[in-house]
Scaffold this active site. Structure first.
Site, mmCIF file in Angstrom:
data_model
loop_
_atom_site.group_PDB
_atom_site.id
_atom_site.type_symbol
_atom_site.label_atom_id
_atom_site.label_comp_id
_atom_site.label_asym_id
_atom_site.label_seq_id
_atom_site.Cartn_x
_atom_site.Cartn_y
_atom_site.Cartn_z
ATOM 1 N N THR A 129 0.858 -1.190 0.000
ATOM 2 C CA THR A 129 0.000 0.000 0.000
ATOM 3 C C THR A 129 0.895 1.240 0.000
ATOM 4 O O THR A 129 1.699 1.416 0.922
ATOM 5 C CB THR A 129 -0.893 -0.010 1.257
ATOM 6 O OG1 THR A 129 -1.631 -1.240 1.261
ATOM 7 C CG2 THR A 129 -1.840 1.167 1.269
ATOM 8 N N GLU A 156 -3.531 -4.817 -2.789
ATOM 9 C CA GLU A 156 -4.024 -6.058 -2.164
ATOM 10 C C GLU A 156 -5.068 -5.718 -1.107
ATOM 11 O O GLU A 156 -4.871 -4.788 -0.327
ATOM 12 C CB GLU A 156 -2.840 -6.797 -1.522
ATOM 13 C CG GLU A 156 -3.210 -8.055 -0.797
ATOM 14 C CD GLU A 156 -3.937 -9.051 -1.699
ATOM 15 O OE1 GLU A 156 -3.390 -9.402 -2.759
ATOM 16 O OE2 GLU A 156 -5.051 -9.458 -1.333
ATOM 17 N N PHE A 157 -6.143 -6.507 -1.070
ATOM 18 C CA PHE A 157 -7.238 -6.227 -0.139
ATOM 19 C C PHE A 157 -7.443 -7.347 0.874
ATOM 20 O O PHE A 157 -8.457 -7.381 1.565
ATOM 21 C CB PHE A 157 -8.539 -5.994 -0.915
ATOM 22 C CG PHE A 157 -8.435 -4.860 -1.894
ATOM 23 C CD1 PHE A 157 -8.598 -3.547 -1.473
ATOM 24 C CD2 PHE A 157 -8.127 -5.097 -3.226
ATOM 25 C CE1 PHE A 157 -8.463 -2.487 -2.369
ATOM 26 C CE2 PHE A 157 -7.998 -4.053 -4.128
ATOM 27 C CZ PHE A 157 -8.163 -2.741 -3.703
ATOM 28 N N GLU A 160 -6.188 -10.242 7.182
ATOM 29 C CA GLU A 160 -5.533 -11.259 7.999
ATOM 30 C C GLU A 160 -6.617 -12.101 8.677
ATOM 31 O O GLU A 160 -7.655 -11.591 9.063
ATOM 32 C CB GLU A 160 -4.625 -10.598 9.043
ATOM 33 C CG GLU A 160 -3.390 -10.003 8.406
ATOM 34 C CD GLU A 160 -2.531 -9.203 9.383
ATOM 35 O OE1 GLU A 160 -2.617 -9.446 10.595
ATOM 36 O OE2 GLU A 160 -1.791 -8.329 8.899
ATOM 37 N N LEU A 259 -20.475 -1.820 12.195
ATOM 38 C CA LEU A 259 -21.223 -0.914 13.067
ATOM 39 C C LEU A 259 -21.225 -1.434 14.501
ATOM 40 O O LEU A 259 -22.148 -1.169 15.247
ATOM 41 C CB LEU A 259 -22.668 -0.766 12.569
ATOM 42 C CG LEU A 259 -22.901 0.225 11.430
ATOM 43 C CD1 LEU A 259 -24.399 0.432 11.203
ATOM 44 C CD2 LEU A 259 -22.241 1.582 11.719
ATOM 45 N N ALA A 261 -19.784 -1.068 18.020
ATOM 46 C CA ALA A 261 -18.959 -0.164 18.826
ATOM 47 C C ALA A 261 -17.992 -0.973 19.679
ATOM 48 O O ALA A 261 -18.263 -2.120 20.030
ATOM 49 C CB ALA A 261 -19.855 0.693 19.712
ATOM 50 N N CYS A 269 -2.242 -1.983 9.218
ATOM 51 C CA CYS A 269 -2.707 -1.295 8.005
ATOM 52 C C CYS A 269 -3.561 -0.061 8.297
ATOM 53 O O CYS A 269 -3.142 1.058 8.018
ATOM 54 C CB CYS A 269 -3.480 -2.265 7.116
ATOM 55 S SG CYS A 269 -2.417 -3.520 6.384
#
Ligand code: NAD
Length: 490
Positions: A129, A156-157, A160, A259, A261, A269
């Site tokens: 990145t 790369e997306f 882990e 979503l 919390a 990353c």
């Protein structure tokens, strides 16, 4: 007609990204040479040991080593001799002196390839990145020193914990290329198995390819910090952030993911990418466009501090010499990665405040022990919670989500739990006599629900099965717990 010979591949940098990429490209049938400057890592990988915990990776590493398609070396010259395509997978951490990305490893790889005589038919493919503009700068270096060699950026997306699955079955492929080159055709050939399986391919210019990655991470971080900001407002008003998130998630334009919390994002990353993106925007004169990311970062860091404050409150304001158990050290479940781990940040803050902190994590114990010798790293849940006056669940491993609160209660000094990831069932814990607290949730019993909140939907996870846990611990787990997983970013 004779089939085109398959390109041979080098993968330079064999960390979480590179080792997975090297193994998966070998699994796709290519001959792959993994390269790293870390001789220890190369020895480990050559012996069939993964240097980090990633479900499914070790088996594929060994089978591809045995098949003779995969080998490892410290020599970048061997990579230039061996391979037609060189994937650059080295780290791009935050610079020690600023928020910007440190590109010295990427630059070192390009220098190494050029010095080793990068050939005119070679293709260099960046996967790390990088800040927007990096690829154009590196392409100019390559054009000047190794005419004919080409550069593409293919961000790369992978996440882990799901890295093998994500690499072999990506949700999209992004190719940043220049027009008229051969990079797109080579990349299509390398990824033909995924493309034949209808994986969308976005072919674009260098800048857009670089931006896709950092924009995706900025968006995910923003969503996480949004709900954590709502959690702060709930704390000030008596609202309940879980019920709020549930109600928001019914709107399809908002959706349920990311979503939940809690104590926020971490890892190698998201935090550094959010900061580097802002730093790059400032360099480009568009700092104000991304200034909101400063708030995203601030909300995220405050979530950790809020968890520490809540622990103080539940210890009557004095953590000195109090026994505190922290369940979780990895920045996310299914990983042993402790880089910028919110869980360890909270644990070390409580330690600094004088508490005796015992930490347990199913995979990250060794890393935590290495990096945090001041913390007691226990070998089991019981080892961590024995005699504790407060238990903090800070990484959402299913081992913790399925804990039986009644069984666990027998091991603690005071049954007080902070659910730092919003993954425990408050009714079950309160019903078993625990004081249950979570950020953004009032300290009252939960209202009766007729259905689980939609964003707490069941989702299976690959991780250590109950049968592999010590027998002494099996009674600690409920038969069916809430399996609550967002597809947490890497
Ligand atoms: N970890 C992830 O889940 C993930 C996902 C997508 C993208 N990324 C990006 O991928 C890049 C790598 O991340 P990572 O998590 O794998 O990092 P990492 O720190 O785990 O691995 C980096 C590896 O590069 C090696 N290296 C450094 N300089 C080198 C050189 N000159 N030659 C050869 N090897 C060298 C290091 O020894 C290390 O093994 C980063 O830019 C990161 O942002 C990571």
């Amino acid at each position: 007609m004779r089939a085109q010979p398959r390109p041979t591949i080098s993968v330079i940098g064999t960390g979480y990204l590179g080792a997975t990429h090297a193994v998966c490209m070998a699994e796709l049938g290519f001959e792959v040479l993994g390269v790293d400057i870390d001789a220890n890592r190369i020895r480990q990988l050559s012996a069939g040991d993964t240097p980090f915990y990633e479900p499914g990776l070790a088996a594929l590493l060994r089978s591809n080593l045995e098949a003779g398609r995969l080998s490892f070396t410290c020599s970048i010259a061997a990579a230039v001799d061996h391979a037609d395509v060189h994937f650059v997978c080295v780290g791009t951490p935050q610079r020690p002196d600023s928020q910007a990305a440190d590109l010295r490893h990427v630059d070192a790889v390009i220098s190494g390839l050029i010095a080793a005589g990068l050939g005119p038919r070679s293709l260099v493919v960046g996967k790390s990145t990088v800040p927007v503009g990096t690829t154009a700068r590196l392409a100019a270096r390559i054009a000047a020193a190794a005419p004919g060699a080409e550069l593409a950026w293919n961000p790369e997306f992978l996440r882990e914990g799901f890295a093998v699955e994500d690499t072999l079955h990506p949700d999209r492929l992004v190719f940043g290329v220049t027009s008229g080159g051969r990079a797109e055709a080579v990349l299509r050939a390398l990824y033909s198995r995924m493309i034949d399986a209808s994986t969308p391919v976005i072919v674009t210019d260098y800048a857009t390819a670089e931006l896709v990655k950092v924009a995706a991470n900025a968006f995910l971080a923003t969503k996480i910090s949004f709900i954590n900001a709502m959690s702060e407002v709930c704390d000030a008003t008596g609202g309940d952030v879980v019920e709020l998130a549930d109600a928001l998630a019914h709107d399809d334009r908002i959706g349920p993911l990311f979503l939940r919390a809690g104590i926020g994002y971490g890892g190698g990353c998201l935090p550094k990418d959010v900061r580097a993106f802002q730093a790059r925007a400032r360099e480009l004169g568009v700092g104000p466009a991304l200034s909101f990311l400063g708030e995203v970062d601030a909300v995220n860091m405050r979530a950790r501090a809020r968890a520490v404050r809540l622990a103080h409150e539940l210890l009557g304001g004095d953590p000195m010499n109090r026994a505190v158990a922290v369940l979780g050290a990895a920045f996310k479940p299914n990983s042993d990665d402790i880089r910028d781990s919110p869980a360890l940040d909270v644990a070390t803050a409580l330690r600094r405040d004088g508490a005796h902190v015992a930490v347990y994590d199913p995979a990250a114990a060794a890393n935590a022990r290495d990096r945090h010798p001041n913390l007691h790293i226990a070998d089991s849940v019981i080892g961590a919670v024995a005699g504790a006056e407060i238990v903090l669940v800070l990484t959402e491993w299913s081992e913790f989500r399925t804990l039986d609160p009644a069984a666990l209660r027998r091991h603690v000094a005071r049954p007080v739990v902070i659910d730092g990831r919003g993954v425990l069932d408050p009714d079950a814990w309160r019903g078993a006599g625990w004081t249950y607290r979570a950020l953004g949730r009032p300290p009252r019993p939960a209202t009766v629900r007729h259905h689980a909140p939609r964003h707490l939907a069941e989702r299976p996870l690959p991780e250590r099965p109950t049968s592999e846990r010590p027998t002494s611990e099996r009674h600690l787990h409920q038969g069916a717990g809430l399996h609550v997983v967002d597809k947490a970013a890497h």
